[in-house]
Design a protein around this motif. Structure first.
Motif, PDB file in Angstrom:
ATOM      1  N   TYR A  46       0.837  -1.190   0.000  1.00 47.27           N
ATOM      2  CA  TYR A  46       0.000   0.000   0.000  1.00 47.27           C
ATOM      3  C   TYR A  46       0.879   1.249   0.000  1.00 47.27           C
ATOM      4  CZ  TYR A  46      -3.554  -3.396   1.319  1.00 47.27           C
ATOM      5  OH  TYR A  46      -4.385  -4.484   1.347  1.00 47.27           O
ATOM      6  N   PRO A  47       0.405   2.320  -0.612  1.00 51.37           N
ATOM      7  CA  PRO A  47       1.227   3.539  -0.691  1.00 51.37           C
ATOM      8  C   PRO A  47       1.335   4.249   0.650  1.00 51.37           C
ATOM      9  CG  PRO A  47      -0.947   3.944  -1.621  1.00 51.37           C
ATOM     10  CD  PRO A  47      -0.882   2.473  -1.322  1.00 51.37           C
ATOM     11  N   LYS A  48       2.427   4.958   0.840  1.00 54.99           N
ATOM     12  CA  LYS A  48       2.656   5.703   2.081  1.00 54.99           C
ATOM     13  C   LYS A  48       1.545   6.717   2.334  1.00 54.99           C
ATOM     14  CE  LYS A  48       6.132   8.595   4.389  1.00 54.99           C
ATOM     15  NZ  LYS A  48       7.441   9.288   4.234  1.00 54.99           N
ATOM     16  N   LYS A  49       0.997   7.271   1.251  1.00 53.40           N
ATOM     17  CA  LYS A  49      -0.052   8.286   1.387  1.00 53.40           C
ATOM     18  C   LYS A  49      -1.269   7.747   2.142  1.00 53.40           C
ATOM     19  CE  LYS A  49      -2.518  11.756  -1.330  1.00 53.40           C
ATOM     20  NZ  LYS A  49      -2.773  12.285  -2.703  1.00 53.40           N
ATOM     21  N   LEU A  50      -1.549   6.467   1.990  1.00 54.72           N
ATOM     22  CA  LEU A  50      -2.673   5.860   2.705  1.00 54.72           C
ATOM     23  C   LEU A  50      -2.483   5.987   4.215  1.00 54.72           C
ATOM     24  CD1 LEU A  50      -5.178   3.916   2.851  1.00 54.72           C
ATOM     25  CD2 LEU A  50      -3.523   2.055   2.845  1.00 54.72           C
ATOM     26  N   PHE A  51      -1.303   5.645   4.683  1.00 50.06           N
ATOM     27  CA  PHE A  51      -1.031   5.693   6.117  1.00 50.06           C
ATOM     28  C   PHE A  51      -0.941   7.131   6.618  1.00 50.06           C
ATOM     29  CE2 PHE A  51       0.483   1.679   4.445  1.00 50.06           C
ATOM     30  CZ  PHE A  51      -0.170   0.785   5.276  1.00 50.06           C
ATOM     31  N   GLU A  52      -0.501   8.025   5.750  1.00 52.80           N
ATOM     32  CA  GLU A  52      -0.479   9.440   6.119  1.00 52.80           C
ATOM     33  C   GLU A  52      -1.887   9.974   6.324  1.00 52.80           C
ATOM     34  OE1 GLU A  52       3.722  10.727   3.978  1.00 52.80           O
ATOM     35  OE2 GLU A  52       1.822  11.019   2.927  1.00 52.80           O
ATOM     36  N   HIS A  53      -2.842   9.517   5.512  1.00 47.82           N
ATOM     37  CA  HIS A  53      -4.250   9.884   5.713  1.00 47.82           C
ATOM     38  C   HIS A  53      -4.735   9.427   7.088  1.00 47.82           C
ATOM     39  CE1 HIS A  53      -6.128  11.644   2.101  1.00 47.82           C
ATOM     40  NE2 HIS A  53      -5.218  10.992   1.411  1.00 47.82           N
ATOM     41  N   ILE A  54      -4.385   8.198   7.449  1.00 52.86           N
ATOM     42  CA  ILE A  54      -4.822   7.645   8.735  1.00 52.86           C
ATOM     43  C   ILE A  54      -4.232   8.448   9.901  1.00 52.86           C
ATOM     44  CG2 ILE A  54      -4.714   5.625  10.243  1.00 52.86           C
ATOM     45  CD1 ILE A  54      -4.645   3.900   7.663  1.00 52.86           C
ATOM     46  N   VAL A  55      -2.932   8.714   9.830  1.00 47.93           N
ATOM     47  CA  VAL A  55      -2.264   9.456  10.898  1.00 47.93           C
ATOM     48  C   VAL A  55      -2.821  10.876  11.002  1.00 47.93           C
ATOM     49  CG1 VAL A  55      -0.042  10.409  11.643  1.00 47.93           C
ATOM     50  CG2 VAL A  55      -0.171   8.065  10.755  1.00 47.93           C
ATOM     51  N   ASP A  56      -3.055  11.512   9.859  1.00 48.93           N
ATOM     52  CA  ASP A  56      -3.616  12.866   9.857  1.00 48.93           C
ATOM     53  C   ASP A  56      -4.987  12.899  10.531  1.00 48.93           C
ATOM     54  OD1 ASP A  56      -3.553  15.721   8.675  1.00 48.93           O
ATOM     55  OD2 ASP A  56      -5.460  14.929   7.930  1.00 48.93           O
ATOM     56  N   TYR A  57      -5.800  11.894  10.229  1.00 57.23           N
ATOM     57  CA  TYR A  57      -7.127  11.816  10.844  1.00 57.23           C
ATOM     58  C   TYR A  57      -7.003  11.555  12.349  1.00 57.23           C
ATOM     59  CZ  TYR A  57     -11.947  10.253  11.687  1.00 57.23           C
ATOM     60  OH  TYR A  57     -13.223  10.107  12.178  1.00 57.23           O
ATOM     61  N   TYR A  58      -6.123  10.649  12.715  1.00 53.93           N
ATOM     62  CA  TYR A  58      -5.964  10.306  14.133  1.00 53.93           C
ATOM     63  C   TYR A  58      -5.579  11.532  14.957  1.00 53.93           C
ATOM     64  CZ  TYR A  58      -4.348   8.142  18.427  1.00 53.93           C
ATOM     65  OH  TYR A  58      -4.181   7.816  19.750  1.00 53.93           O
ATOM     66  N   PHE A  59      -4.657  12.331  14.432  1.00 52.52           N
ATOM     67  CA  PHE A  59      -4.178  13.505  15.168  1.00 52.52           C
ATOM     68  C   PHE A  59      -4.952  14.779  14.819  1.00 52.52           C
ATOM     69  CE2 PHE A  59      -0.238  10.862  15.480  1.00 52.52           C
ATOM     70  CZ  PHE A  59      -0.155  10.817  16.861  1.00 52.52           C
ATOM     71  N   ASN A  60      -6.116  14.618  14.170  1.00 54.66           N
ATOM     72  CA  ASN A  60      -6.993  15.754  13.859  1.00 54.66           C
ATOM     73  C   ASN A  60      -6.298  16.811  13.006  1.00 54.66           C
ATOM     74  OD1 ASN A  60      -9.482  15.053  15.372  1.00 54.66           O
ATOM     75  ND2 ASN A  60      -8.123  15.156  17.140  1.00 54.66           N
TER      76      ASN A  60
END
Length: 281
Positions: free
Chosen positions: A22-36
């Motif tokens: 999976y692309p790194k951008k996917l996990f960046e979306h998750i982290v961004d959402y987690y930390f608001n």
């Protein structure tokens, strides 16, 4: 219960070798959402990756987390799982998380896995173990994808939707609409955010055919029709794809000079991500 369709030793080896990550951008979306959306110099404390298979998503997730537990019902898949210092693997179902206390998990991920689970039972467990007001559930999937050669793409889709159609587990089709039909079942509806992440994989014909062999429907075909029929099916597909790419990319070569398995191709497989936060005790 979780479906165990990837438990044959040879199959799990192909799965690890040929399934795209999976692309790194996917996990960046998750982290961004987690930390608001805040830029934080910290990692998510504890994540649970259900249906982790050989740990493709688990390992990528571990970069952003202090500790990750990967769960899968297939012992063979976990035998091939990729180790990391902050990753722990368990052979366990996603529908029974009794080894976890209520309100104890910061993030739960289900990478192209939700459709294989007893969805409502799993979601009840996810709601129980996520931390209130901060815990996040991230679910994503991708569908068939598109090849960069239109004729080859039509052959690929016919192979998938016609020849393999009787051999797919019925749950597989839930992923074909990017889980749109499952959205009504998702919890914490007022918090749900969707994102579509473009994903292009550069590969070769040999690697692509390895991916085809890793599909559960291919292995079901093999078991039901025998080795000879299975090899003939793959050989026919290979020859059809070679003809597509030889005609469009390799006109100036002779057959003697072409390593057909090295023919380059690109697969576009958009990923649909659903993020939601536990907004209750």
């Amino acid at each position: 219960m979780s479906h165990d369709l990837f438990n044959d030793e040879e199959h799990t080896a192909k799965y690890r070798l040929h399934r795209p990550g999976y692309p790194k951008k996917l996990f960046e979306h998750i982290v961004d959402y987690y930390f608001n959306g805040k830029i934080m110099n910290e990692r998510i404390p504890f994540a649970l990756d259900v249906g982790c298979g050989n740990g493709q998503a688990t390992v990528d997730l571990s970069v952003f987390c202090e500790h990750v537990v990967g769960l899968d019902v297939s012992a063979n898949q976990l035998t091939h799982a990729m180790p990391r210092d902050n990753v722990e693997y368990r052979c366990h179902t996603a529908e029974n998380l009794s080894f976890l206390q209520s309100n104890s998990v910061d993030l739960i991920t289900a990478a192209t896995t939700l459709h294989w689970l007893d969805i409502e039972v799993f979601l009840e467990e996810a709601k129980r173990v996520l931390k209130p007001y901060t815990g996040v559930l991230a679910v994503w999937t991708y569908a068939l994808g598109t090849l960069d050669n239109p004729i080859a793409d039509a052959i690929y889709h016919e192979f998938h939707h016609v020849l393999l159609f009787p051999y797919w587990d019925i749950k597989r089709w839930l992923a074909d609409d990017y889980y749109e039909s499952l959205v009504p079942l998702l919890p914490f509806k007022s918090t749900i955010r969707q994102a579509t992440i473009e994903h292009r994989t550069e590969t070769t014909l040999g690697q692509f055919l390895g991916f085809i062999e890793s599909l559960s429907a291919c292995q079901t075909y093999r078991k039901q029709n025998g080795e000879r029929a299975y090899e003939d099916m793959l050989s026919t597909l290979r020859q059809k794809l070679i003809q597509c790419y030889v005609k469009t990319k390799l006109r100036n070569h002779t057959d003697e000079t072409i390593d057909f398995d090295s023919i380059k191709m690109t697969i576009s497989s958009p990923i649909r991500l659903y993020l939601m936060r536990k907004n209750q005790m």
